[in-house]
Design a protein around this motif. Sequence first.
Motif, PDB file in Angstrom:
ATOM      1  N   LEU A  56       0.746  -1.226   0.183  1.00  0.00           N
ATOM      2  CA  LEU A  56      -0.141   0.100  -0.089  1.00  0.00           C
ATOM      3  C   LEU A  56       0.872   1.317   0.011  1.00  0.00           C
ATOM      4  CD1 LEU A  56      -2.989  -0.805   2.241  1.00  0.00           C
ATOM      5  CD2 LEU A  56      -2.623  -1.518  -0.133  1.00  0.00           C
ATOM      6  N   LEU A  57       1.878   1.120   0.612  1.00  0.00           N
ATOM      7  CA  LEU A  57       2.867   2.280   0.656  1.00  0.00           C
ATOM      8  C   LEU A  57       3.621   2.654  -0.726  1.00  0.00           C
ATOM      9  CD1 LEU A  57       4.819   1.746   4.201  1.00  0.00           C
ATOM     10  CD2 LEU A  57       3.702   3.801   3.308  1.00  0.00           C
ATOM     11  N   GLN A  58       3.816   1.380  -1.157  1.00  0.00           N
ATOM     12  CA  GLN A  58       4.405   1.742  -2.480  1.00  0.00           C
ATOM     13  C   GLN A  58       3.257   2.090  -3.506  1.00  0.00           C
ATOM     14  OE1 GLN A  58       7.723   0.578  -3.359  1.00  0.00           O
ATOM     15  NE2 GLN A  58       7.563   1.165  -5.334  1.00  0.00           N
ATOM     16  N   LEU A  59       2.023   1.614  -3.381  1.00  0.00           N
ATOM     17  CA  LEU A  59       0.986   1.984  -4.348  1.00  0.00           C
ATOM     18  C   LEU A  59       0.723   3.718  -3.994  1.00  0.00           C
ATOM     19  CD1 LEU A  59      -1.430   1.602  -5.957  1.00  0.00           C
ATOM     20  CD2 LEU A  59      -2.805   1.051  -4.087  1.00  0.00           C
ATOM     21  N   ARG A  60       0.792   4.130  -2.822  1.00  0.00           N
ATOM     22  CA  ARG A  60       0.883   5.599  -2.510  1.00  0.00           C
ATOM     23  C   ARG A  60       1.755   6.249  -3.163  1.00  0.00           C
ATOM     24  NH1 ARG A  60       1.878  10.186  -1.135  1.00  0.00           N
ATOM     25  NH2 ARG A  60       0.253  11.497   0.146  1.00  0.00           N
ATOM     26  N   LEU A  61       2.942   5.683  -3.117  1.00  0.00           N
ATOM     27  CA  LEU A  61       4.140   6.536  -3.649  1.00  0.00           C
ATOM     28  C   LEU A  61       4.005   6.508  -5.273  1.00  0.00           C
ATOM     29  CD1 LEU A  61       7.559   5.558  -2.298  1.00  0.00           C
ATOM     30  CD2 LEU A  61       7.483   6.136  -4.589  1.00  0.00           C
ATOM     31  N   GLU A  62       3.623   5.369  -6.034  1.00  0.00           N
ATOM     32  CA  GLU A  62       3.481   5.611  -7.317  1.00  0.00           C
ATOM     33  C   GLU A  62       2.270   6.558  -7.860  1.00  0.00           C
ATOM     34  OE1 GLU A  62       5.554   4.461  -9.347  1.00  0.00           O
ATOM     35  OE2 GLU A  62       6.508   2.755  -7.890  1.00  0.00           O
ATOM     36  N   THR A  63       1.154   6.362  -6.921  1.00  0.00           N
ATOM     37  CA  THR A  63      -0.115   7.149  -7.094  1.00  0.00           C
ATOM     38  C   THR A  63      -0.046   8.493  -6.970  1.00  0.00           C
ATOM     39  OG1 THR A  63      -1.022   5.189  -6.629  1.00  0.00           O
ATOM     40  CG2 THR A  63      -2.663   6.649  -7.328  1.00  0.00           C
ATOM     41  N   PHE A  64       0.336   8.700  -5.650  1.00  0.00           N
ATOM     42  CA  PHE A  64       0.199  10.079  -5.169  1.00  0.00           C
ATOM     43  C   PHE A  64       1.545  10.927  -4.804  1.00  0.00           C
ATOM     44  CE2 PHE A  64      -3.880   8.276  -4.024  1.00  0.00           C
ATOM     45  CZ  PHE A  64      -4.616   8.875  -5.311  1.00  0.00           C
ATOM     46  N   GLY A  65       2.614  10.073  -5.060  1.00  0.00           N
ATOM     47  CA  GLY A  65       3.969  10.613  -4.444  1.00  0.00           C
ATOM     48  C   GLY A  65       4.404  10.126  -3.102  1.00  0.00           C
ATOM     49  N   PRO A  66       5.469  10.462  -2.676  1.00  0.00           N
ATOM     50  CA  PRO A  66       6.156   9.866  -1.324  1.00  0.00           C
ATOM     51  C   PRO A  66       5.811  10.547  -0.046  1.00  0.00           C
ATOM     52  CG  PRO A  66       7.860  11.064  -2.437  1.00  0.00           C
ATOM     53  CD  PRO A  66       6.517  11.266  -3.560  1.00  0.00           C
ATOM     54  N   ARG A  67       5.264  11.913  -0.354  1.00  0.00           N
ATOM     55  CA  ARG A  67       5.075  12.765   1.017  1.00  0.00           C
ATOM     56  C   ARG A  67       3.855  12.548   1.482  1.00  0.00           C
ATOM     57  NH1 ARG A  67       7.029  18.645   1.671  1.00  0.00           N
ATOM     58  NH2 ARG A  67       4.522  19.131   1.159  1.00  0.00           N
ATOM     59  N   LEU A  68       3.514  11.862   2.858  1.00  0.00           N
ATOM     60  CA  LEU A  68       2.409  11.505   3.543  1.00  0.00           C
ATOM     61  C   LEU A  68       2.269  12.604   4.498  1.00  0.00           C
ATOM     62  CD1 LEU A  68       3.372   7.955   4.439  1.00  0.00           C
ATOM     63  CD2 LEU A  68       1.633   8.400   2.718  1.00  0.00           C
ATOM     64  N   ARG A  69       1.317  13.524   4.150  1.00  0.00           N
ATOM     65  CA  ARG A  69       1.011  14.616   5.303  1.00  0.00           C
ATOM     66  C   ARG A  69      -0.409  14.285   6.111  1.00  0.00           C
ATOM     67  NH1 ARG A  69       1.990  20.185   2.525  1.00  0.00           N
ATOM     68  NH2 ARG A  69       1.842  20.976   4.624  1.00  0.00           N
ATOM     69  N   ALA A  70      -0.278  14.634   7.177  1.00  0.00           N
ATOM     70  CA  ALA A  70      -1.661  14.539   7.799  1.00  0.00           C
ATOM     71  C   ALA A  70      -1.843  15.440   8.974  1.00  0.00           C
ATOM     72  CB  ALA A  70      -1.861  13.216   8.436  1.00  0.00           C
ATOM     73  N   TYR A  71      -2.722  15.764   9.662  1.00  0.00           N
ATOM     74  CA  TYR A  71      -2.746  16.544  10.965  1.00  0.00           C
ATOM     75  C   TYR A  71      -3.735  15.712  11.777  1.00  0.00           C
ATOM     76  CZ  TYR A  71      -2.205  20.315   7.590  1.00  0.00           C
ATOM     77  OH  TYR A  71      -1.579  21.383   6.571  1.00  0.00           O
ATOM     78  N   LEU A  72      -3.216  16.126  13.239  1.00  0.00           N
ATOM     79  CA  LEU A  72      -3.652  15.560  14.257  1.00  0.00           C
ATOM     80  C   LEU A  72      -3.706  16.459  15.497  1.00  0.00           C
ATOM     81  CD1 LEU A  72      -1.558  12.571  15.832  1.00  0.00           C
ATOM     82  CD2 LEU A  72      -0.515  14.426  14.695  1.00  0.00           C
ATOM     83  N   ASP A  73      -4.630  16.243  16.237  1.00  0.00           N
ATOM     84  CA  ASP A  73      -4.851  17.134  17.591  1.00  0.00           C
ATOM     85  C   ASP A  73      -4.238  16.655  18.711  1.00  0.00           C
ATOM     86  OD1 ASP A  73      -6.321  18.982  15.810  1.00  0.00           O
ATOM     87  OD2 ASP A  73      -8.175  17.914  16.334  1.00  0.00           O
ATOM     88  N   CYS A  74      -3.503  17.398  19.437  1.00  0.00           N
ATOM     89  CA  CYS A  74      -2.811  17.078  20.496  1.00  0.00           C
ATOM     90  C   CYS A  74      -3.989  16.532  21.862  1.00  0.00           C
ATOM     91  CB  CYS A  74      -2.108  18.203  21.336  1.00  0.00           C
ATOM     92  SG  CYS A  74      -1.738  17.979  23.137  1.00  0.00           S
ATOM     93  N   PRO A  75      -3.746  15.324  22.150  1.00  0.00           N
ATOM     94  CA  PRO A  75      -4.927  14.848  23.041  1.00  0.00           C
ATOM     95  C   PRO A  75      -5.201  15.647  24.259  1.00  0.00           C
ATOM     96  CG  PRO A  75      -3.185  13.229  22.873  1.00  0.00           C
ATOM     97  CD  PRO A  75      -2.938  14.335  21.980  1.00  0.00           C
ATOM     98  N   GLN A  76      -4.226  16.367  24.807  1.00  0.00           N
ATOM     99  CA  GLN A  76      -4.190  17.033  25.957  1.00  0.00           C
ATOM    100  C   GLN A  76      -4.666  18.372  26.062  1.00  0.00           C
ATOM    101  OE1 GLN A  76      -1.524  15.893  29.182  1.00  0.00           O
ATOM    102  NE2 GLN A  76      -0.751  18.041  28.914  1.00  0.00           N
ATOM    103  N   CYS A  77      -4.319  19.322  25.011  1.00  0.00           N
ATOM    104  CA  CYS A  77      -4.674  20.700  24.743  1.00  0.00           C
ATOM    105  C   CYS A  77      -5.411  20.859  23.512  1.00  0.00           C
ATOM    106  CB  CYS A  77      -3.269  21.605  24.848  1.00  0.00           C
ATOM    107  SG  CYS A  77      -2.268  21.716  23.649  1.00  0.00           S
ATOM    108  N   GLY A  78      -5.396  19.876  22.437  1.00  0.00           N
ATOM    109  CA  GLY A  78      -6.223  20.310  21.422  1.00  0.00           C
ATOM    110  C   GLY A  78      -5.339  20.925  20.238  1.00  0.00           C
TER     111      GLY A  78
END
Length: 239
Positions: A56-78
Amino acid sequence: MPAMTAPAASDLLHAWEYGRNRHPLDRALLLYALALPETNPDLLADQPLGRRNAALLQLRLETFGPRLRAYLDCPQCGERLEFEQSASDLLDIQPTASFPVVVDGFHFRPPNTRDLAQIVGEPDVELAARSLLQHCLLPTDDTQSIDDAMLPSIDRVESALEESDPLADLSFDFTCEMCKHVWSAPFDIAHYLWEEVEAQATRLLDDVHHLAQAYGWREQDILALSEVRRTAYLERVLA
Ligand SMILES: [Zn+2]
């Protein structure tokens, strides 16, 4: 891993169409089949999860490129944190031990999608984990069934499994810059990639809609266009 090329637009759309109302495990298998179109899809459910995630990582790389970006919220302060990883770096992670995993004399094979499917209905996390251990326990000379209580602790087996199959269950450590909270969060490439495939499918359907309306072309012909050409026509239609 064999060389892989990005899937055709029609194949991507097909995977999305079949997966949109299915369980996440089925979606992961559809993506796995998209990554390995030459492999019999029935065999994919028996592959170790780390091998599935590598594909799946290889498929992601071929389809959308290598940079995986996401956002997440700190569970303590948000506070919102940006998260970035490279699919190529993750693919470079090597196991430090081989299978089978041996803990206290018990032999375990790596878990696969079929094992996970068997514990999907179990709401108790502890029971689900124990059941997974039983599924992955390799038979020994002693053929009698082994009681859960005799098995080593889940934590010890899990850390041993992680050494042998590091891509099976990826997680990363985070530090919040606002409150300095430190925590670890899982990264599920199947979920991540599915969301991207879904967004891409929506864009493709929009493209087909606009181009079919403007030129009367058939869906399969529009999907067969290269992205460059499809975009160029779209710019004219939407100008
Ligand atoms: Zn924080």
